[in-house]
Design an enzyme around this catalytic site. Structure first.
Site, PDB file in Angstrom:
ATOM      1  N   LYS A  19       4.390   2.660  11.640  1.00  0.00           N
ATOM      2  CA  LYS A  19       2.834   2.144  13.144  1.00  0.00           C
ATOM      3  C   LYS A  19       3.421   1.027  13.437  1.00  0.00           C
ATOM      4  CE  LYS A  19       0.473  -0.834  10.338  1.00  0.00           C
ATOM      5  NZ  LYS A  19       0.077  -1.534  11.335  1.00  0.00           N
ATOM      6  N   GLN A  25       7.510  -3.293  16.825  1.00  0.00           N
ATOM      7  CA  GLN A  25       8.685  -4.151  15.854  1.00  0.00           C
ATOM      8  C   GLN A  25      10.454  -2.902  15.083  1.00  0.00           C
ATOM      9  OE1 GLN A  25       7.226  -7.109  12.528  1.00  0.00           O
ATOM     10  NE2 GLN A  25       7.423  -4.751  10.815  1.00  0.00           N
ATOM     11  N   GLN A  55       5.546 -15.800  12.506  1.00  0.00           N
ATOM     12  CA  GLN A  55       5.461 -14.845  13.735  1.00  0.00           C
ATOM     13  C   GLN A  55       3.582 -14.480  13.838  1.00  0.00           C
ATOM     14  OE1 GLN A  55       6.671 -11.304  10.085  1.00  0.00           O
ATOM     15  NE2 GLN A  55       5.040 -10.268  11.158  1.00  0.00           N
ATOM     16  N   HIS A  83       0.582  -0.935   0.271  1.00  0.00           N
ATOM     17  CA  HIS A  83      -0.073   0.223   0.172  1.00  0.00           C
ATOM     18  C   HIS A  83       0.595   0.953  -0.387  1.00  0.00           C
ATOM     19  CE1 HIS A  83       1.198   0.512   4.297  1.00  0.00           C
ATOM     20  NE2 HIS A  83       0.677  -1.422   4.461  1.00  0.00           N
ATOM     21  N   GLU A  84       0.044   2.505   0.444  1.00  0.00           N
ATOM     22  CA  GLU A  84       0.994   3.835  -0.057  1.00  0.00           C
ATOM     23  C   GLU A  84       1.521   3.806   0.934  1.00  0.00           C
ATOM     24  OE1 GLU A  84       0.867   6.261  -2.457  1.00  0.00           O
ATOM     25  OE2 GLU A  84      -0.497   4.501  -3.118  1.00  0.00           O
ATOM     26  N   HIS A  90       3.917   1.164   1.926  1.00  0.00           N
ATOM     27  CA  HIS A  90       5.145   0.190   1.744  1.00  0.00           C
ATOM     28  C   HIS A  90       5.613   1.254   0.495  1.00  0.00           C
ATOM     29  CE1 HIS A  90       2.887  -2.655   3.025  1.00  0.00           C
ATOM     30  NE2 HIS A  90       3.936  -3.492   3.507  1.00  0.00           N
TER      31      HIS A  90
HETATM   32  O1  PAF Z   1       6.542  -5.247   9.182  1.00  0.00           O
HETATM   33  C1  PAF Z   1       5.626  -7.171   8.148  1.00  0.00           C
HETATM   34  O2  PAF Z   1       5.830  -6.647   7.007  1.00  0.00           O
HETATM   35  C2  PAF Z   1       6.537  -8.222   8.827  1.00  0.00           C
HETATM   36  O3  PAF Z   1       7.277  -7.698  10.027  1.00  0.00           O
HETATM   37  C3  PAF Z   1       8.479  -8.030   8.300  1.00  0.00           C
HETATM   38  C4  PAF Z   1       9.112  -6.993   8.687  1.00  0.00           C
HETATM   39  C5  PAF Z   1       8.138  -8.091   6.948  1.00  0.00           C
HETATM   40  C6  PAF Z   1       8.656  -9.321   8.872  1.00  0.00           C
HETATM   41  O4  PAF Z   1       8.227 -10.142   8.384  1.00  0.00           O
END
Ligand code: PAF
Length: 280
Positions: free
Chosen positions: A149, A153, A61, A34-35, A37
């Site tokens: 966001k 992480q 995950q 999306h925008e 990314h």
């Molecule tokens: O943020 C994400 O899309 C995921 O957690 C990542 C960093 C690609 C790891 O799978």
């Protein structure tokens, strides 16, 4: 644009790019771009000579009752967006390539990952740090770009990189928002129109918190109470947590020190788990 599926091929290509002096910038993603990314890709283009976008829905995950199976997968669309944005390489491995039968090694950050999302998703960050370290080993990035966001992480990956002496700079891009205030997220595609109207209350609540701080409130209790109250007015929304934390250590704060902390929210909009945050 090159599309690479094999881990070995990705690694030898990255090694040869580095030995020819190219700066590599990686944007790790799970696809459904999306925008938000695309703005991270723009940052990567400023930072590196070669931009690699990884597209991999990482099973490690997701918890057993989470949305791994239904997570949106739109590879052709994603490739088109990457091409248009000037990405050099898309790394799109299969699950077998990343986690073959018998795989048994995980990387776990043990402090910053314990609170917030770590409480309700106990294996989530272990999966994130493991896949990120594998992606870093395969793409050898000088810089890796993540979105604000996912604030926890970002903090956990930064800590992992520092603790394990990984030679990659972690750059954090701003959260992109749609016109209604919703933070862009691949999971927004799960929301119906009526769910989305209610989910917008999350970004509204963040704004309430920010306005309180801007008008002098410093009590975390007061701010958390107002945010929780606003969310509780929306019947499809169920709060998972509302917390004020230090932006680097993720430690809970009692008093707001403007510029150092984030108000982080996680909530269900019916079956969709959403997170968002604002700097106070
Ligand atoms: O943020 C994400 O899309 C995921 O957690 C990542 C960093 C690609 C790891 O799978």
């Amino acid at each position: 644009m090159q599309i690479i599926h094999s881990a070995n091929e990705m690694q030898s290509h990255a090694i040869s790019l580095r030995s020819s002096g190219r700066l590599i910038a990686l944007v790790p993603t799970m696809g459904c771009l999306h925008e938000g990314h695309l703005s991270l890709i723009d940052i990567a283009k400023e930072k590196g000579d070669k931009v690699i976008v990884s597209i991999f829905v990482n099973p490690t995950q997701f918890g057993p009752s989470e949305d791994y199976d239904k997570y949106p997968r739109e590879l052709e669309n994603d490739l088109e967006k990457c091409r248009e944005r000037g990405v050099d390489i898309v790394f799109n491995p299969t699950v077998d390539e990343m986690f073959p039968q018998g795989y048994s090694t995980y990387v776990k950050e043990e402090q910053l990952s314990a609170g917030l999302c770590g409480v309700s998703r106990p294996y989530h960050f272990r999966g994130v740090t493991t896949v990120c370290l594998k992606l870093f080993n395969l793409t050898r990035p000088d810089v890796a770009v993540f979105g604000r966001k996912d604030a926890q992480q970002c903090a956990v990956v930064k800590k992992m990189v520092a603790d394990l002496n990984v030679p990659t700079e972690i750059v954090i891009g701003p959260t992109l928002r749609d016109a209604d205030g919703m933070a862009t997220s691949s999971r927004n595609v799960y929301l119906s129109d009526s769910q989305r109207v209610e989910a917008v209350s999350i970004s509204q609540a963040l704004k309430i918190a920010k306005d309180m701080v801007d008008s002098g409130t410093r009590s975390v209790d007061r701010i958390v109470a107002e945010v929780t109250h606003h969310l509780s007015l929306h019947r499809r929304i169920r709060v998972i947590y509302v917390s004020v934390v230090d932006r680097d250590s993720m430690e809970l704060a009692r008093t707001v020190e403007p510029g150092r902390q984030l108000l982080c929210v996680a909530a269900w909009a019916d079956q969709t788990r959403l997170i968002d945050n604002v700097e106070l």
